[in-house]
Structure formats: C-alpha cells, structure tokens
Design an enzyme around this catalytic site. Structure first.
Site, short mmCIF file in Angstrom:
data_model
loop_
_atom_site.label_atom_id
_atom_site.label_comp_id
_atom_site.label_asym_id
_atom_site.label_seq_id
_atom_site.Cartn_x
_atom_site.Cartn_y
_atom_site.Cartn_z
N GLU A 69 1.18 -0.20 -4.86
CA GLU A 69 0.27 0.90 -5.18
C GLU A 69 1.16 2.11 -5.45
OE1 GLU A 69 -3.40 3.56 -3.46
OE2 GLU A 69 -1.84 2.88 -2.12
N ASP A 94 0.84 -1.20 0.00
CA ASP A 94 0.00 0.00 0.00
C ASP A 94 0.88 1.26 0.00
OD1 ASP A 94 -2.83 1.00 0.51
OD2 ASP A 94 -1.83 1.90 2.24
C1 NOJ Z 1 -4.73 3.02 -0.42
C2 NOJ Z 1 -5.82 2.06 -0.08
O1 NOJ Z 1 -6.26 1.44 -1.26
C3 NOJ Z 1 -6.92 2.85 0.60
O2 NOJ Z 1 -8.05 2.05 0.82
C4 NOJ Z 1 -6.40 3.42 1.89
O3 NOJ Z 1 -7.38 4.27 2.45
C5 NOJ Z 1 -5.12 4.23 1.66
N1 NOJ Z 1 -4.19 3.56 0.80
C6 NOJ Z 1 -4.40 4.49 2.97
O4 NOJ Z 1 -3.82 3.31 3.45
#
Ligand code: NOJ
Length: 536
Positions: A279, A215
C-alpha cells in the site's frame, strides 16, 4: 502463445521473465464477510475455503485476504496483537493451511495482509515497551518526551484525527501512532524490529503463503528528528488537506527503500519466489538489480470521479511512476472506500460494468474486490450496527457499508450464514443481487466479469503483455489501444457518444444488448464500454 513467463521476448518487456502476479487477476476477500461456515454470523477461513469454487469459476489466480490475525479490532484487524496466529473468530492456523492447500490444488494462490507499520496496543511487544522503560522492547516503538509546554513532542496528526501522540502513564513519555492510539507505530530503524518481521515473513511463507500485501509500507520510517510537518497547501493530496498538514515527516522517507529491498531479497529467496504488494503512494519498485515491491496496491482511482479526463490523468501519472520491471495494479473498490457501483455509479450498474471493462483491459494487474463482480452497491448500516470503530473515532462515515457480507443466494442468510442467523450477521446482509441469481442470468454482471477475465487470458499477448496507448476520443470517452489491434472505449457520460474512425468487430461490451462492433464509427450508449478488434 508464448509469454514472458517462459522467458520469451514479448511486447515492451523483452528483457526479463515476469513474476506470475503480472499476468494474474487478484481477488480481495474481506474475511469476516465472505462466508460463515460455523454459523456464528461472522465469515471465516473455512467459509472462504468452501467458496473457492466461485473463484475458480470466475477465473481469478490469487486471493488476498484482509488481516486475519488476532486483534482487538479497533481498526478491523489492522491492529494485530499477534502476527503468528489466526483470529479465533476466523479459525486456526490449520484452517489457513487447509485453505492454502485447497486453493493450490485449484491453481490459486493465497496472499495475506500484513501490517508492519504498527501493532495493536494489546501486542506483547507494546505491553512490555510501555511497562519496561529500560527493557528490550522499549525501542520497538517511538517514544519521546513532551514539548516544553507540556503538549505532544511535535505537531504530527493521526490519520484518524487528533494528535499522533499519546502520553503513557508508566514512563511519562509519549508514543507515536500514525493511526489510532490503539495502533502504536513500530520503529523500523531499530534492527530487532526488522528481524522480528523477517521471522514472521518466513513463518507464513514456509506454510505456503504466496506473498503479502504490506499495509502503509510507505510510512514505515519517519523523520528521525521528529520535526514539525508544514501546513497543507491547496492542491495537496486530499488527506493532507483534511489533516491540515503535509505528512512530509511521516511518509515516503528514503530509508524505507532499503527496508523493502531487503524484504524483497527474502521473498526472492523462496521457491517459488513470494510476492510483495504494497500500500504505497509513489514508486516503490527499486531497480531491476535491487527490486522492492512487485506491485503497488495504492488504489489510484480512490478519490477521482468516473470521468474520462480524470481517469486518463491517473493512468498517465501511475504509468509514469512505474518502471518497466514493474507494472501498475488497478482496484475499483476496496475495504476503505464506497464500492465502485456506489462511488462512481450512484447505484447505476451500467457504470460498474463499464468500470469492469476498464479494469480488466488496462495495462496492469486487476484486483477485484469481492462483490464487485456482481456490481454490488454499498449496504446501509444503521448507526447501532456500525463496526468501524476507527472511523467512529474520526467522525467520518464508517467504512462498514463496503464491508458487508457477500450474498450467495436468495432466502434468509443469503447463503452467507445459516438462516437462523440472518438478522444477526456481524454486518447487515442488505437486499439485492446475489451470486446464484446472476449465475442463472447470462446477461449478468457476474457473467460479464468472468468473460472479461477469460478474455484477458485469450488475448494475453495484447491485454496483458502488449503496449498501451491512450488515444484521442470524443469528450467524456476514454479511448485506448492495447497491443496491436485491441481498441477500448469507455463512455463516462450518460449521453450517447460516437468514436469516429474505428472499424472492427465487437470483442466484448458492457451492455448486454450490444450486437455490432464499429463500422467507421463506434456508437456507444451512455455509460457503455466496448472492446473492438481493430480491422487491419
Ligand atoms: C490501510 C488499510 O487499508 C486501512 O483499512 C487501515 O485503517 C489503515 N491502513 C491503517 O492500518
């Protein structure tokens, strides 16, 4: 047929053996919403294990589960209070091991979602960091004195609104949180933090986890001088415009690359090598000699319309920033945005079906969000049942409508939970289509999705390993060629369109009524996509 996995030259990838994830179809599960085995209205790991038949039938290769760790759920689990166990509502580490084992026996791998950028305030590291100002955990997080005017150390904004800093009673200093105040940012410049995550990584890889989605891994390090961010300008990414500033001090710092390269070496040291999906917004693949991520799950279709020009521009941008030892990943939906049938289709399933054709035929790894194989739409969640506390804080619409339970069958509970719990599921079940109804209907979106996945395998030389060329087409129709002879046209308009000069039989189409292929022209209905085997 040979594939680069066998080390045999193929397509544009002549020089290297590809990791399995490059010819895989991934499936994202939101664990609380897949299947509830213990009947408490919340999906769990045993429920996911019980539904692996569905994934095997669909033909996916791996599932990625959104976070399963213990968490106060300030941000749906993206706020872990312990990275080494499982949230009790979801099950136990033994349940996870059983899931990995059952999936493995069916040829499927399991990936976890790890949140290295921040912990929950409830994590013991943060508890000690805030209370022991001179203790060993203080430097795990970013603490700074306030500005001369008594305000926060700089102008950085939290992505969930308000300042990215909160002042803490114990030491009088402020701690950094790029998201909620309940999600303090870890300091990855501090070597002990890196070592903690090495241990966490080993722990999960040793029990057979095939890899991680990391993430926010493009934000792992920040400007060490904590300089103010400049104001946003027109044309900046939507998030920067929303926050009124360019996140230049918080994102895409060069020092993130060696961190990911080191993580990759760790993953490569396992047998078989484990996968790292990130991500990210930007190229985080390193070089062939010092690789970083295997795949970027950056959701490039997130904020564009279902529009041939916008999709084309997105594909070109993503391809341009993806080196040849890596490849793009394509998501139509995820847990952060409205589902594709709602977002792109305003409920019109023809759009969702055409989008599935696009997703499964583009160069790159498709990542299917649970329910998209049914063309599921967002479910209306009344305010009193909203669970996305992060968005409530933000005063933006909660993300709950795209996170509602999977509907497996008709009747109360919809096969997600026991009938008595039908009105008390953690998010509403909603009405509409379900797996059983679509299994019984060969014209359904579910059967289309399965056929598309099977087609990727059958025509892997073209659809997986073959080159991709974007072609000219009529206005509103995205046209491209995969490999030597597979032509794809996606009509993003509601009007009929004719693609001239195409000739060849139909391979698959989004419209169940389509029969013929192209005979000098491909005549498409509105919002229809078709795959043609080009005649020699
Ligand atoms: C990306 C995640 O997909 C999302 O759901 C989350 O709120 C943020 N990162 C913070 O961790």
């Amino acid at each position: 047929m040979s594939s680069p996995r066998d080390g045999v030259p193929c397509g544009r990838y002549e020089w290297r053996v590809r990791p399995w994830i490059h010819d895989a179809v991934l499936y994202q599960v939101y664990p609380r919403s897949f299947c509830d085995a213990d009947g408490d209205g919340i999906g769990d790991l045993a429920g996911i294990a019980a539904r692996l038949d569905h994934l095997a039938w669909l033909g996916v290769d791996a599932l990625w589960m959104s976070p399963i760790f213990p968490s106060p759920l300030a941000d749906g689990g993206y706020d872990a209070s312990d990275y080494l166990s499982v949230h009790p509502e979801l099950g136990t580490v033994e349940d996870l091991a059983a899931l990995v084992d059952t999936a493995g026996r069916r040829g499927m791998r399991v990936l976890l979602d790890l949140v290295p950028n921040h912990t929950s305030v409830a994590h013991r590291w943060f508890q000690r960091s805030r209370s022991e100002v001179d203790g060993p955990y203080r430097r795990y997080y970013t603490w700074a004195p306030g500005a001369a005017d008594g305000g926060p150390p700089n102008n950085w904004r939290s992505r969930f609104g308000g300042p990215a800093w909160t002042r803490d009673g114990h030491g009088g200093e402020w701690y950094l949180h790029s998201f909620l105040a309940q999600q303090p940012d870890l300091d990855w410049r501090h070597e002990p933090v890196r070592r903690e995550f090495e241990a966490i990584t080993r722990h999960w890889f040793e029990i057979g986890i095939a890899g991680f989605r990391l993430d926010v891994c493009y934000g792992l390090v920040r400007d060490p001088l904590l300089r103010d961010n400049p104001p946003a300008r027109p044309g900046d990414p939507p998030e920067w415009v929303r926050l009124g500033q360019r996140l230049t001090g918080n994102l895409n710092q060069p020092d993130a690359h060696p961190i990911l390269a080191r993580w990759r070496r760790l993953a490569d040291g396992f047998e078989p090598p484990r996968m790292l999906l990130g991500e990210v917004a930007g190229p985080y693949f390193g070089t062939p000699e010092a690789p970083e991520l295997h795949l970027a799950l950056g959701f490039p279709f997130r904020s564009i319309a279902f529009d041939a020009d916008e999709i084309r521009a997105t594909i070109e941008r993503v391809e341009a920033q993806t080196p040849s030892h890596a490849q793009p990943a394509w998501e139509l939906s995820n847990h952060d945005e409205a589902r594709v049938c709602t977002r792109w289709g305003a409920g019109d399933v023809r759009v969702a079906r055409a989008a599935l054709v696009l997703q499964m035929t583009l160069h790159g790894t498709p990542c299917l969000y649970y329910g998209d194989e049914l063309g599921m739409t967002d479910v209306t969640v009344p305010a009193e049942r909203a669970r996305d506390r992060a968005r409530l804080h933000d005063r933006r619409p909660p993300r709950d409508p795209a996170r509602t339970p999977m509907r497996w069958s008709g009747g109360p509970g919809r096969g997600f939970t026991r009938p008595a719990m039908a009105g008390a599921t953690w998010l509403p079940l909603g009405d509409g289509t379900d797996v059983a109804a679509q299994r019984a209907d060969p014209r359904s979106t579910l059967h289309l999705t399965r056929a598309l996945i099977a087609l990727r395998r059958r025509r892997a030389e073209e659809l997986v390993w073959g080159p991709q060329e974007l072609l000219d087409g009529p206005e509103g129709v995205l046209c491209y060629r995969r490999g030597r002879a597979t032509l794809i046209a996606v009509n993003t308009t509601p009007e009929p369109a004719a693609v001239q000069g195409w000739r060849g039989p139909l391979v698959i189409g989004s419209d169940p009524d389509r029969r013929g292929g192209a005979d000098g022209a491909l005549l498409l209905r509105g919002h229809e996509a078709a795959v043609i085997a080009a005649a020699e």
